[in-house]
Design a protein around this motif. Structure first.
Motif, PDB file in Angstrom:
ATOM      1  N   GLU A  67       1.173   9.823  -3.879  1.00  0.00           N
ATOM      2  CA  GLU A  67       1.648  10.741  -3.190  1.00  0.00           C
ATOM      3  C   GLU A  67       2.803  10.452  -2.012  1.00  0.00           C
ATOM      4  O   GLU A  67       2.563   9.519  -1.178  1.00  0.00           O
ATOM      5  CB  GLU A  67       0.453  11.172  -2.254  1.00  0.00           C
ATOM      6  CG  GLU A  67       0.716  12.192  -1.109  1.00  0.00           C
ATOM      7  CD  GLU A  67      -0.286  12.397  -0.061  1.00  0.00           C
ATOM      8  OE1 GLU A  67      -0.011  12.897   0.962  1.00  0.00           O
ATOM      9  OE2 GLU A  67      -1.384  12.228  -0.456  1.00  0.00           O
ATOM     10  N   THR A  68       3.808  10.890  -2.170  1.00  0.00           N
ATOM     11  CA  THR A  68       5.025  10.414  -1.508  1.00  0.00           C
ATOM     12  C   THR A  68       5.133  11.153  -0.182  1.00  0.00           C
ATOM     13  O   THR A  68       5.950  10.936   0.909  1.00  0.00           O
ATOM     14  CB  THR A  68       6.194  10.076  -2.295  1.00  0.00           C
ATOM     15  OG1 THR A  68       6.508  11.253  -3.012  1.00  0.00           O
ATOM     16  CG2 THR A  68       6.050   8.962  -3.270  1.00  0.00           C
ATOM     17  N   ALA A  69       4.619  12.333  -0.258  1.00  0.00           N
ATOM     18  CA  ALA A  69       4.955  13.215   0.891  1.00  0.00           C
ATOM     19  C   ALA A  69       3.913  12.791   1.992  1.00  0.00           C
ATOM     20  O   ALA A  69       2.854  12.003   1.844  1.00  0.00           O
ATOM     21  CB  ALA A  69       4.541  14.742   0.585  1.00  0.00           C
ATOM     22  N   VAL A  85      -8.894   8.595  -5.525  1.00  0.00           N
ATOM     23  CA  VAL A  85      -7.397   8.820  -5.014  1.00  0.00           C
ATOM     24  C   VAL A  85      -6.470   7.994  -5.892  1.00  0.00           C
ATOM     25  O   VAL A  85      -6.328   6.829  -6.334  1.00  0.00           O
ATOM     26  CB  VAL A  85      -7.194   7.949  -3.625  1.00  0.00           C
ATOM     27  CG1 VAL A  85      -5.911   7.969  -3.177  1.00  0.00           C
ATOM     28  CG2 VAL A  85      -8.276   8.506  -2.679  1.00  0.00           C
ATOM     29  N   SER A  86      -5.564   9.062  -6.489  1.00  0.00           N
ATOM     30  CA  SER A  86      -4.653   8.336  -7.364  1.00  0.00           C
ATOM     31  C   SER A  86      -3.535   7.255  -6.820  1.00  0.00           C
ATOM     32  O   SER A  86      -3.189   7.560  -5.720  1.00  0.00           O
ATOM     33  CB  SER A  86      -3.729   9.508  -8.055  1.00  0.00           C
ATOM     34  OG  SER A  86      -2.774   9.252  -8.938  1.00  0.00           O
ATOM     35  N   ASN A  87      -3.378   6.391  -7.776  1.00  0.00           N
ATOM     36  CA  ASN A  87      -2.323   5.347  -7.076  1.00  0.00           C
ATOM     37  C   ASN A  87      -1.673   4.735  -8.326  1.00  0.00           C
ATOM     38  O   ASN A  87      -2.022   4.881  -9.706  1.00  0.00           O
ATOM     39  CB  ASN A  87      -3.261   4.239  -6.124  1.00  0.00           C
ATOM     40  CG  ASN A  87      -3.962   3.459  -7.126  1.00  0.00           C
ATOM     41  OD1 ASN A  87      -3.533   2.943  -7.891  1.00  0.00           O
ATOM     42  ND2 ASN A  87      -5.069   3.659  -6.956  1.00  0.00           N
ATOM     43  N   LEU A 126       0.693  -1.243   0.062  1.00  0.00           N
ATOM     44  CA  LEU A 126       0.085   0.238  -0.005  1.00  0.00           C
ATOM     45  C   LEU A 126       0.932   1.303  -0.108  1.00  0.00           C
ATOM     46  O   LEU A 126       0.357   2.208  -0.686  1.00  0.00           O
ATOM     47  CB  LEU A 126      -0.822  -0.090   1.287  1.00  0.00           C
ATOM     48  CG  LEU A 126      -2.075  -1.119   1.019  1.00  0.00           C
ATOM     49  CD1 LEU A 126      -2.817  -1.150   2.437  1.00  0.00           C
ATOM     50  CD2 LEU A 126      -2.665  -0.941  -0.139  1.00  0.00           C
ATOM     51  N   GLN A 127       1.985   1.292   0.609  1.00  0.00           N
ATOM     52  CA  GLN A 127       2.958   2.343   0.525  1.00  0.00           C
ATOM     53  C   GLN A 127       3.443   2.597  -0.902  1.00  0.00           C
ATOM     54  O   GLN A 127       3.681   3.709  -1.262  1.00  0.00           O
ATOM     55  CB  GLN A 127       4.229   2.219   1.731  1.00  0.00           C
ATOM     56  CG  GLN A 127       5.232   3.463   1.313  1.00  0.00           C
ATOM     57  CD  GLN A 127       4.727   4.637   1.824  1.00  0.00           C
ATOM     58  OE1 GLN A 127       3.625   4.539   2.758  1.00  0.00           O
ATOM     59  NE2 GLN A 127       5.371   5.677   1.164  1.00  0.00           N
ATOM     60  N   LEU A 133      -5.449   6.598   0.219  1.00  0.00           N
ATOM     61  CA  LEU A 133      -5.496   5.255  -0.250  1.00  0.00           C
ATOM     62  C   LEU A 133      -6.822   4.815  -1.102  1.00  0.00           C
ATOM     63  O   LEU A 133      -7.866   5.514  -0.318  1.00  0.00           O
ATOM     64  CB  LEU A 133      -5.174   4.025   0.423  1.00  0.00           C
ATOM     65  CG  LEU A 133      -3.954   4.105   1.008  1.00  0.00           C
ATOM     66  CD1 LEU A 133      -3.660   3.058   2.333  1.00  0.00           C
ATOM     67  CD2 LEU A 133      -2.785   3.631   0.059  1.00  0.00           C
ATOM     68  N   PRO A 134      -7.126   4.264  -2.156  1.00  0.00           N
ATOM     69  CA  PRO A 134      -8.574   3.641  -2.526  1.00  0.00           C
ATOM     70  C   PRO A 134      -9.103   3.177  -1.740  1.00  0.00           C
ATOM     71  O   PRO A 134      -8.661   1.959  -1.216  1.00  0.00           O
ATOM     72  CB  PRO A 134      -8.334   3.354  -3.817  1.00  0.00           C
ATOM     73  CG  PRO A 134      -6.896   2.668  -3.899  1.00  0.00           C
ATOM     74  CD  PRO A 134      -5.981   3.514  -2.981  1.00  0.00           C
TER      75      PRO A 134
END
Length: 176
Positions: free
Chosen positions: A74-76, A167-169, A68-69, A98-99
């Protein structure tokens, strides 16, 4: 987790006096150092061990956390790491990062319960990696089912978008 909803060794020992206190998954007997007990006395498997502290389950949660990480665009901000509180209450605090966190959490808890049930019924012991692979496959299946439902029922297309695409992933994407 619902109180007394999962039959741990601690709960079953009230009905089965000769029940072995060790975790059937890892053969760990939980040590307690409660002030009322003798140091080193044995305690039956409890709900925290069942869903979190068992080494196989810890390995599973570490794999889920890394996955999930890794899919986050978004890494911030803080690193995603599952902890005992999140196991008990869900991933709701991460709903903007997270979606569909309810499905992610629900499938993970189900996978743990499923693996333990298979141990009891069939004697099959799954590794943390095997549970993670099945969780990921279940997740992909759920996304596919939601996608098919959303676009066969056109009025439900916005639900798919809200659950999986809001949520973008980096795990999946849909090209036009």
């Amino acid at each position: 987790m619902a109180h007394a909803a999962v039959p741990t060794a601690a709960q079953l020992s009230h009905y089965i006096p000769d029940l072995e206190p060790a975790c059937k998954f890892c053969s760990t007997v939980i040590q307690t150092s409660d002030a009322n007990d003798d140091p080193g006395s044995l305690e039956s498997e409890n709900i925290a061990h069942y869903f979190w502290a068992c080494p196989r389950i810890c390995d599973f949660w570490q794999r889920v956390s890394r996955f999930l990480q890794d899919i986050r665009t978004e890494t911030a901000g803080p690193v995603f790491q599952v902890d005992l509180r999140m196991v008990a209450t869900g991933f709701g605090a991460w709903s903007r990062r997270l979606p569909n966190v309810d499905v992610l959490h629900g499938l993970a808890v189900w996978e743990i319960y499923r693996a333990r049930a298979e141990l009891s019924l069939e004697g099959t012991i799954h590794s943390g990696e095997a549970m993670f692979i099945r969780w990921k496959l279940s997740l992909m299946q759920r996304i596919n089912q939601d996608f098919i439902y959303a676009f066969t029922q056109l009025k439900a297309a916005h639900l798919f978008h809200d659950r999986w695409l809001m949520v973008s992933n980096r795990w999946y994407h849909f090209d036009p």
